[in-house]
Write a protein that holds these residues in place. Structure first.
Motif, PDB file in Angstrom:
ATOM      1  N   MET A   1       0.849  -1.214   0.000  1.00 41.34           N
ATOM      2  CA  MET A   1       0.000   0.000   0.000  1.00 41.34           C
ATOM      3  C   MET A   1       0.878   1.255   0.000  1.00 41.34           C
ATOM      4  N   THR A   2       0.575   2.117  -0.963  1.00 38.92           N
ATOM      5  CA  THR A   2       1.333   3.373  -1.059  1.00 38.92           C
ATOM      6  C   THR A   2       1.052   4.230   0.170  1.00 38.92           C
ATOM      7  N   ASN A   3       2.042   4.964   0.601  1.00 41.72           N
ATOM      8  CA  ASN A   3       1.841   5.869   1.720  1.00 41.72           C
ATOM      9  C   ASN A   3       1.969   7.313   1.255  1.00 41.72           C
ATOM     10  N   PHE A   4       0.919   8.096   1.468  1.00 43.16           N
ATOM     11  CA  PHE A   4       0.955   9.485   1.029  1.00 43.16           C
ATOM     12  C   PHE A   4       1.072  10.355   2.262  1.00 43.16           C
ATOM     13  N   THR A   5       2.010  11.287   2.241  1.00 42.18           N
ATOM     14  CA  THR A   5       2.080  12.200   3.379  1.00 42.18           C
ATOM     15  C   THR A   5       0.967  13.229   3.258  1.00 42.18           C
ATOM     16  N   GLU A   6       0.668  13.612   2.016  1.00 41.65           N
ATOM     17  CA  GLU A   6      -0.433  14.550   1.831  1.00 41.65           C
ATOM     18  C   GLU A   6      -1.049  14.342   0.461  1.00 41.65           C
ATOM     19  N   LEU A   7      -2.387  14.356   0.413  1.00 48.39           N
ATOM     20  CA  LEU A   7      -3.078  14.195  -0.871  1.00 48.39           C
ATOM     21  C   LEU A   7      -2.979  15.498  -1.671  1.00 48.39           C
ATOM     22  N   PRO A   8      -2.994  15.420  -3.015  1.00 43.24           N
ATOM     23  CA  PRO A   8      -3.025  16.643  -3.825  1.00 43.24           C
ATOM     24  C   PRO A   8      -4.244  17.481  -3.444  1.00 43.24           C
ATOM     25  N   ARG A   9      -4.084  18.784  -3.543  1.00 43.59           N
ATOM     26  CA  ARG A   9      -5.176  19.681  -3.134  1.00 43.59           C
ATOM     27  C   ARG A   9      -5.910  20.263  -4.324  1.00 43.59           C
ATOM     28  N   TRP A  10      -7.078  20.758  -4.040  1.00 48.37           N
ATOM     29  CA  TRP A  10      -7.890  21.464  -5.014  1.00 48.37           C
ATOM     30  C   TRP A  10      -7.951  22.914  -4.601  1.00 48.37           C
ATOM     31  N   PRO A  11      -7.919  23.899  -5.516  1.00 46.45           N
ATOM     32  CA  PRO A  11      -7.966  23.778  -6.985  1.00 46.45           C
ATOM     33  C   PRO A  11      -6.587  23.530  -7.601  1.00 46.45           C
ATOM     34  N   GLN A  12      -6.597  23.271  -8.896  1.00 41.73           N
ATOM     35  CA  GLN A  12      -5.353  23.129  -9.638  1.00 41.73           C
ATOM     36  C   GLN A  12      -5.400  24.076 -10.832  1.00 41.73           C
ATOM     37  N   HIS A 261     -15.683   9.560 -12.544  1.00 43.23           N
ATOM     38  CA  HIS A 261     -14.874   8.353 -12.461  1.00 43.23           C
ATOM     39  C   HIS A 261     -14.423   8.119 -11.015  1.00 43.23           C
ATOM     40  N   ASN A 262     -13.937   9.192 -10.371  1.00 36.06           N
ATOM     41  CA  ASN A 262     -13.456   9.055  -8.990  1.00 36.06           C
ATOM     42  C   ASN A 262     -14.580   8.644  -8.038  1.00 36.06           C
ATOM     43  N   ALA A 263     -15.770   9.205  -8.249  1.00 36.63           N
ATOM     44  CA  ALA A 263     -16.910   8.852  -7.394  1.00 36.63           C
ATOM     45  C   ALA A 263     -17.268   7.377  -7.586  1.00 36.63           C
ATOM     46  N   ALA A 264     -17.327   6.941  -8.841  1.00 37.62           N
ATOM     47  CA  ALA A 264     -17.677   5.540  -9.116  1.00 37.62           C
ATOM     48  C   ALA A 264     -16.619   4.608  -8.520  1.00 37.62           C
ATOM     49  N   TYR A 265     -15.375   5.022  -8.600  1.00 34.61           N
ATOM     50  CA  TYR A 265     -14.281   4.199  -8.077  1.00 34.61           C
ATOM     51  C   TYR A 265     -14.373   4.078  -6.552  1.00 34.61           C
ATOM     52  N   ALA A 353     -18.100  14.020   3.596  1.00 32.39           N
ATOM     53  CA  ALA A 353     -17.580  14.147   2.224  1.00 32.39           C
ATOM     54  C   ALA A 353     -16.117  13.717   2.210  1.00 32.39           C
ATOM     55  N   LEU A 354     -15.807  12.831   1.272  1.00 30.91           N
ATOM     56  CA  LEU A 354     -14.427  12.356   1.117  1.00 30.91           C
ATOM     57  C   LEU A 354     -13.787  13.055  -0.078  1.00 30.91           C
ATOM     58  N   PRO A 355     -12.459  13.239  -0.057  1.00 24.50           N
ATOM     59  CA  PRO A 355     -11.802  13.860  -1.212  1.00 24.50           C
ATOM     60  C   PRO A 355     -12.003  13.010  -2.469  1.00 24.50           C
ATOM     61  N   SER A 356     -12.381  13.654  -3.569  1.00 23.58           N
ATOM     62  CA  SER A 356     -12.639  12.921  -4.810  1.00 23.58           C
ATOM     63  C   SER A 356     -12.378  13.804  -6.030  1.00 23.58           C
ATOM     64  N   HIS A 357     -11.721  14.962  -5.828  1.00 21.60           N
ATOM     65  CA  HIS A 357     -11.551  15.940  -6.915  1.00 21.60           C
ATOM     66  C   HIS A 357     -10.665  15.365  -8.029  1.00 21.60           C
ATOM     67  N   PRO A 358     -10.689  16.033  -9.196  1.00 24.62           N
ATOM     68  CA  PRO A 358      -9.991  15.481 -10.371  1.00 24.62           C
ATOM     69  C   PRO A 358      -8.468  15.396 -10.232  1.00 24.62           C
ATOM     70  N   GLY A 359      -7.903  16.019  -9.205  1.00 26.18           N
ATOM     71  CA  GLY A 359      -6.451  15.938  -9.011  1.00 26.18           C
ATOM     72  C   GLY A 359      -6.026  14.625  -8.364  1.00 26.18           C
ATOM     73  N   LEU A 360      -7.006  13.778  -8.003  1.00 26.00           N
ATOM     74  CA  LEU A 360      -6.690  12.514  -7.328  1.00 26.00           C
ATOM     75  C   LEU A 360      -6.726  11.346  -8.321  1.00 26.00           C
ATOM     76  N   ALA A 361      -5.731  10.495  -8.235  1.00 20.13           N
ATOM     77  CA  ALA A 361      -5.669   9.305  -9.087  1.00 20.13           C
ATOM     78  C   ALA A 361      -6.200   8.103  -8.307  1.00 20.13           C
ATOM     79  N   GLU A 362      -6.359   6.986  -8.993  1.00 21.69           N
ATOM     80  CA  GLU A 362      -6.904   5.797  -8.319  1.00 21.69           C
ATOM     81  C   GLU A 362      -6.075   5.395  -7.104  1.00 21.69           C
ATOM     82  N   GLY A 363      -4.755   5.549  -7.190  1.00 20.15           N
ATOM     83  CA  GLY A 363      -3.892   5.205  -6.051  1.00 20.15           C
ATOM     84  C   GLY A 363      -4.227   6.023  -4.806  1.00 20.15           C
ATOM     85  N   HIS A 364      -4.543   7.314  -5.025  1.00 23.54           N
ATOM     86  CA  HIS A 364      -4.940   8.156  -3.889  1.00 23.54           C
ATOM     87  C   HIS A 364      -6.260   7.666  -3.309  1.00 23.54           C
ATOM     88  N   LEU A 365      -7.177   7.280  -4.186  1.00 22.50           N
ATOM     89  CA  LEU A 365      -8.506   6.861  -3.725  1.00 22.50           C
ATOM     90  C   LEU A 365      -8.430   5.503  -3.010  1.00 22.50           C
TER      91      LEU A 365
END
Ligand code: PLP
Length: 378
Positions: A1-12, A261-265, A353-365
């Motif tokens: 499992m990947t370890n993220f210190t911080e998820l990408p933020r919105w906006p971009q 896509h992120n919501a469905a995932y 509400a969970l983070p799901s913005h377009p800056g997040l990839a499947e690995g983040h989710l």
């Protein structure tokens, strides 16, 4: 499992967005003269949302304010608004000297309930503010059936719903007027703050334009002269903001696809978790998933949504309660309390509400979902 210190933020913001802002500044046309970038943003959004007119203003709240004023709301009127929304849906009602009347929402879509609206109509009701909450479409057909016989205006607050559709039509053309926010955190931004009023009614659009700029307009019979026809505001958007909005709008479709896509995932990862109820998309609509809000189902020995949010934040997952206080429970609206909104009250304790913005990839989710599952049992 990947370890993220911080998820990408919105906006971009992209280099293209920033270059657009810089060229607007270099053009030395900083506010919206005719033919400016502000006109370009208005035309592009009107086309995108399939309405004939769009008027750019300084924020989503300004848009709600001017839409309600154009719809004729004034002192002594009542305006029905859902209890489960952001304060910006309701504050402008009070600016106009009118009274907000809080309606309950539906347990499935979390949007305003047409039966609740119907039960609150009085002779003083002038308008209903309909919020497409989190990007989920409200039932506009049911709401129209309730207000049409009594001649009450419908104002769509689509601050969270760029990309939302009913059938194959984007929201924004189902009410008499609609309001967009281009605030930093919304679907797209004009560089921090911004908004628009949409309408198919030319007279409403002209009134909103005039109110946006001090109520000033041409004097009949005196060519070239203007004066203030009524007391207005300074709610203008700058060309620098419009330039960023135009640039961001080009990515809207692609970003809505990513959000969906992120919501469905996330739903795929979390659908089997007994303590959670994933969001649903009403039949025949497109949910833009500005926020991915799931229900934390209460039960003996289970964590509440508030406990789960706190636990997730300690794990650096920016989970948010949406919205923990219904509007009629907040001090700003203490003079307007009294209505009963049992669904909104219950949801205020249950939605996360969970983070799901377009800056997040499947690995983040994957990481978000894994943290949610651990936080539920620890
Ligand atoms: C963000 C928001 C607003 C206000 O928009 P601002 O641009 O922040 O003024 C109004 N209504 C809803 C539902 C919102 O989410």
């Amino acid at each position: 499992m990947t370890n993220f210190t911080e998820l990408p933020r919105w906006p971009q913001l992209t280099d293209g967005d920033i270059d657009a802002a810089v060229s607007a500044l270099r053009s030395n046309r900083l506010v919206g003269a005719p033919g400016s970038l502000v006109d370009e943003l208005e035309a592009a959004i009107a086309q995108k949302q399939s309405v004939s007119r769009a008027v750019a203003v300084s924020s989503g709240t300004a848009a709600v304010h001017l839409a309600l004023q154009a719809a004729g709301v004034g002192p002594g009127d009542e305006v029905i608004v859902p209890a489960h929304t952001f304060v910006g849906s309701a504050s402008p009602i009070v600016y106009l000297g009118a009274r907000p009347v809080f309606a309950d929402v539906r347990p499935d879509t979390h949007c305003v309930d047409a039966d609740s609206v119907k039960s609150l109509l009085t002779e003083r009701t002038k308008a209903v503010v309909v919020v497409h909450i989190n990007g989920c479409a409200a039932d506009m057909a049911a709401l129209r059936a309730v207000v049409e016989p009594v001649g009450v205006a419908l104002v769509e607050d689509m601050a969270q719903a760029l990309g939302t559709k009913i059938g194959d039509r984007p929201v924004g053309g189902f009410g008499d007027l609609a309001c967009i926010s281009l605030f930093e955190q919304k679907v797209i931004t004009s560089g921090g703050e911004g908004g628009l009023v949409l309408t198919d009614n030319a007279a409403y659009a002209e009134r909103v334009k005039r109110l946006r700029t001090h109520g000033e307009g041409p004097i009949e019979g005196q060519p070239g002269m203007i004066w203030a026809h009524e007391v207005g505001y300074n709610y203008r958007l700058t060309t620098m903001q419009a330039a960023i909005g135009v640039s961001q709008l080009k990515r809207l479709d692609e970003q809505v696809e990513l959000r969906r896509h992120n919501a469905a995932y996330l739903s795929e990862l979390l659908a089997d978790v007994e303590e959670l109820e994933v969001p649903t998309e009403p039949e025949g609509t497109v949910h833009a998933y500005w926020k991915y809000a799931l229900r934390v189902v209460p039960g003996p020995g289970r964590r509440t949504a508030a406990e789960l949010a706190a636990e997730l934040r300690s794990r650096k997952i920016p989970a948010l309660l949406r919205y923990p206080y219904p509007l009629h429970r907040q001090p700003a609206f203490r003079d307007h309390r009294g209505e009963s909104c049992p669904v909104a009250e219950r949801l205020s304790q249950e939605l996360l509400a969970l983070p799901s913005h377009p800056g997040l990839a499947e690995g983040h989710l994957d990481h978000v979902a894994a943290q949610v599952k651990q936080a539920l049992v620890q």
